[in-house]
Design a protein around this motif. Sequence first.
Motif, PDB file in Angstrom:
ATOM      1  N   ARG A  64       8.831 -44.741 -47.029  1.00  0.00           N
ATOM      2  CA  ARG A  64      10.081 -44.685 -46.314  1.00  0.00           C
ATOM      3  C   ARG A  64      11.202 -45.461 -46.917  1.00  0.00           C
ATOM      4  O   ARG A  64      12.389 -44.775 -46.940  1.00  0.00           O
ATOM      5  N   GLU A  68      14.818 -43.359 -48.485  1.00  0.00           N
ATOM      6  CA  GLU A  68      16.283 -43.971 -47.689  1.00  0.00           C
ATOM      7  C   GLU A  68      17.057 -44.525 -49.115  1.00  0.00           C
ATOM      8  O   GLU A  68      18.323 -44.073 -49.055  1.00  0.00           O
ATOM      9  N   CYS A 106       4.117 -37.538 -46.325  1.00  0.00           N
ATOM     10  CA  CYS A 106       5.521 -37.118 -46.746  1.00  0.00           C
ATOM     11  C   CYS A 106       6.283 -36.636 -45.553  1.00  0.00           C
ATOM     12  O   CYS A 106       7.445 -37.133 -45.479  1.00  0.00           O
ATOM     13  N   ALA A 107       5.777 -36.004 -44.433  1.00  0.00           N
ATOM     14  CA  ALA A 107       6.559 -35.434 -43.206  1.00  0.00           C
ATOM     15  C   ALA A 107       6.710 -36.687 -42.719  1.00  0.00           C
ATOM     16  O   ALA A 107       7.898 -36.867 -42.067  1.00  0.00           O
ATOM     17  N   ALA A 109       7.304 -40.007 -43.686  1.00  0.00           N
ATOM     18  CA  ALA A 109       8.183 -40.798 -44.221  1.00  0.00           C
ATOM     19  C   ALA A 109       9.624 -40.045 -44.308  1.00  0.00           C
ATOM     20  O   ALA A 109      10.407 -40.803 -44.656  1.00  0.00           O
ATOM     21  N   GLY A 110       9.583 -38.714 -44.125  1.00  0.00           N
ATOM     22  CA  GLY A 110      10.994 -38.181 -44.271  1.00  0.00           C
ATOM     23  C   GLY A 110      11.215 -37.624 -45.672  1.00  0.00           C
ATOM     24  O   GLY A 110      12.371 -37.470 -46.016  1.00  0.00           O
ATOM     25  N   ILE A 111      10.172 -37.537 -46.397  1.00  0.00           N
ATOM     26  CA  ILE A 111      10.139 -36.896 -47.606  1.00  0.00           C
ATOM     27  C   ILE A 111       9.925 -35.480 -47.720  1.00  0.00           C
ATOM     28  O   ILE A 111       8.879 -34.898 -47.261  1.00  0.00           O
ATOM     29  N   LYS A 112      11.085 -34.606 -48.372  1.00  0.00           N
ATOM     30  CA  LYS A 112      10.826 -33.227 -48.537  1.00  0.00           C
ATOM     31  C   LYS A 112      10.057 -32.898 -49.264  1.00  0.00           C
ATOM     32  O   LYS A 112      10.108 -33.019 -50.676  1.00  0.00           O
TER      33      LYS A 112
END
Length: 224
Positions: A64, A68, A106-107, A109-112
């Motif tokens: 994460r 960011e 990934c989802a 952590a907000g990683i596309k």
Amino acid sequence: MLETTVVVIGGGATGMGTLRDLSMRGVPAILLEQGGLAHGTSSRFHGLLHSGGRYVVNDPESARECIEENMILRRVGKQCVEVTEGLFVLTPKDDPTFVEPWIKGCAAAGIKAEEISPAEARRLEPDLTPDAQRVFRVPDSCVDGFRLVLHNRMSAERYGGRALTYHEVVAIRQRNGAVCGVTARNLMTGETVDIACRMVVNAAGSWSGEVAALAGLEAAITPD
């Protein structure tokens, strides 16, 4: 004698970013660097701006933080980032059961992570192994660390910050248990400069232990 609120020791990515942040907040600050800008650790890194994809299963907190930081740098330092993107590839030698936990990580952590066909991946990267079975595109990129440090300095100076290169800190002075100043030697002229301050930020990387010792503290650093 010079006078400021904060002295930042170390002119790499961490130190110069700190100087910029302080200056933008209106906190008077002077940075001291014993060599040229980014001459230590910041000149010896791999140049990869992590998406965090490699950490999502075993270290989600780092994942994460990576994404960011990645998005912030793309926004505020876009002239220092080459948007190459990156590929995570499943081959016959890899464990296929790792894929689904990785996708979920990934989802979370907000990683596309966009799955693309092996053929499309080879079009993007002709040297990709022909054994690729599944391929995911993530926002890994490249960052020019030298340019980033230089632009941080330019920005900090616009807000009143000051950076002195080739100035080695030789003493951290204290009064009643609190920092009250530092002494630095100009390595080009041999002259010393005293700077009165209320706080010191130790951003000296591999030299952090030596800097801490000047204040009577211990930081267990093992350079590699």
